[in-house]
Design a protein around this motif. Sequence first.
Motif, mmCIF file in Angstrom:
data_model
loop_
_atom_site.group_PDB
_atom_site.id
_atom_site.type_symbol
_atom_site.label_atom_id
_atom_site.label_comp_id
_atom_site.label_asym_id
_atom_site.label_seq_id
_atom_site.Cartn_x
_atom_site.Cartn_y
_atom_site.Cartn_z
ATOM 1 N N LYS A 61 0.846 -1.191 0.000
ATOM 2 C CA LYS A 61 0.000 0.000 0.000
ATOM 3 C C LYS A 61 0.883 1.243 0.000
ATOM 4 C CE LYS A 61 -3.510 -2.158 2.907
ATOM 5 N NZ LYS A 61 -4.186 -2.124 4.196
ATOM 6 N N ILE A 62 0.292 2.343 -0.428
ATOM 7 C CA ILE A 62 0.947 3.643 -0.339
ATOM 8 C C ILE A 62 -0.037 4.588 0.321
ATOM 9 C CG2 ILE A 62 1.971 5.576 -1.592
ATOM 10 C CD1 ILE A 62 2.561 3.643 -3.890
ATOM 11 N N ASP A 63 0.384 5.237 1.410
ATOM 12 C CA ASP A 63 -0.427 6.228 2.107
ATOM 13 C C ASP A 63 0.345 7.529 2.175
ATOM 14 O OD1 ASP A 63 -2.830 4.953 2.713
ATOM 15 O OD2 ASP A 63 -2.032 4.049 4.529
ATOM 16 N N THR A 64 -0.365 8.621 1.974
ATOM 17 C CA THR A 64 0.245 9.938 2.086
ATOM 18 C C THR A 64 -0.384 10.661 3.276
ATOM 19 O OG1 THR A 64 0.561 10.022 -0.304
ATOM 20 C CG2 THR A 64 0.731 12.098 0.880
ATOM 21 N N PHE A 65 0.473 11.232 4.103
ATOM 22 C CA PHE A 65 0.042 11.947 5.297
ATOM 23 C C PHE A 65 0.520 13.386 5.223
ATOM 24 C CE2 PHE A 65 0.336 7.565 6.514
ATOM 25 C CZ PHE A 65 -0.660 7.359 7.451
ATOM 26 N N THR A 66 -0.330 14.311 5.646
ATOM 27 C CA THR A 66 0.166 15.661 5.904
ATOM 28 C C THR A 66 0.735 15.618 7.316
ATOM 29 O OG1 THR A 66 -1.964 16.403 6.784
ATOM 30 C CG2 THR A 66 -1.558 16.772 4.428
ATOM 31 N N ILE A 67 1.821 16.330 7.532
ATOM 32 C CA ILE A 67 2.402 16.339 8.864
ATOM 33 C C ILE A 67 2.598 17.772 9.340
ATOM 34 C CG2 ILE A 67 3.504 14.089 8.698
ATOM 35 C CD1 ILE A 67 6.128 15.448 8.134
ATOM 36 N N ARG A 68 2.424 17.923 10.648
ATOM 37 C CA ARG A 68 2.628 19.226 11.285
ATOM 38 C C ARG A 68 3.506 18.996 12.501
ATOM 39 N NH1 ARG A 68 0.130 21.479 15.593
ATOM 40 N NH2 ARG A 68 -1.531 19.937 15.559
ATOM 41 N N TRP A 69 4.688 19.614 12.477
ATOM 42 C CA TRP A 69 5.619 19.469 13.592
ATOM 43 C C TRP A 69 5.149 20.331 14.753
ATOM 44 C CZ3 TRP A 69 9.285 15.861 14.027
ATOM 45 C CH2 TRP A 69 9.630 15.169 12.870
ATOM 46 N N VAL A 70 4.958 19.722 15.916
ATOM 47 C CA VAL A 70 4.527 20.402 17.131
ATOM 48 C C VAL A 70 5.766 20.908 17.878
ATOM 49 C CG1 VAL A 70 3.272 20.148 19.306
ATOM 50 C CG2 VAL A 70 2.513 18.911 17.270
ATOM 51 N N THR A 71 6.786 20.068 17.955
ATOM 52 C CA THR A 71 8.092 20.412 18.508
ATOM 53 C C THR A 71 9.133 19.808 17.569
ATOM 54 O OG1 THR A 71 8.387 18.403 19.837
ATOM 55 C CG2 THR A 71 7.183 20.233 20.874
ATOM 56 N N ASP A 72 10.405 19.984 17.877
ATOM 57 C CA ASP A 72 11.446 19.361 17.054
ATOM 58 C C ASP A 72 11.362 17.846 17.069
ATOM 59 O OD1 ASP A 72 12.469 21.802 16.331
ATOM 60 O OD2 ASP A 72 14.166 21.733 17.733
ATOM 61 N N CYS A 73 10.750 17.268 18.104
ATOM 62 C CA CYS A 73 10.708 15.821 18.283
ATOM 63 C C CYS A 73 9.305 15.214 18.202
ATOM 64 C CB CYS A 73 11.333 15.453 19.627
ATOM 65 S SG CYS A 73 13.072 15.872 19.774
ATOM 66 N N GLU A 74 8.315 15.982 17.812
ATOM 67 C CA GLU A 74 6.944 15.468 17.795
ATOM 68 C C GLU A 74 6.164 16.065 16.636
ATOM 69 O OE1 GLU A 74 3.001 15.587 20.664
ATOM 70 O OE2 GLU A 74 4.940 16.166 21.473
ATOM 71 N N PHE A 75 5.431 15.180 15.913
ATOM 72 C CA PHE A 75 4.559 15.684 14.853
ATOM 73 C C PHE A 75 3.237 14.937 14.846
ATOM 74 C CE2 PHE A 75 7.028 12.400 12.630
ATOM 75 C CZ PHE A 75 6.084 11.754 11.844
ATOM 76 N N ILE A 76 2.260 15.569 14.226
ATOM 77 C CA ILE A 76 0.926 14.999 14.059
ATOM 78 C C ILE A 76 0.748 14.714 12.565
ATOM 79 C CG2 ILE A 76 -1.560 15.364 14.355
ATOM 80 C CD1 ILE A 76 0.023 15.456 17.006
#
Length: 125
Positions: A61-76
Amino acid sequence: MKNFIFSICILILTTSCYNVEQNCKDFQIGTFEFTYEINGETKTGKSIRTDSLSIDYYDNKIDTFTIRWVTDCEFIGRKLHPIDFADSKPIQMKIISTKEDSYLLEYSLLEDQSTKKRGTVKKIK
């Protein structure tokens, strides 16, 4: 009793000096390899991540996610094209510690700690 208190103080002092290496910025962008388990079988996947997208290749499978970095070490992460409501739930990803070419990741559905898991991710590019 004095020995007990002294032992506790020594324990606190020695463990508080231990720093976990976190060079998270080195792992925000790149190509990564990870292992995962489906029905007891361990498989390998690949992820290509930019500053705002992650394209994941796993289980044919191929999934694409948008990501938003909350801190340098954490993203949603949120799937760009979810197939249903459950598939649209955001995923919280935290880099716990880093090594030269890999990091320990903790991930779960956002605000659902019962889904929390850990895994190791290796940077290949």
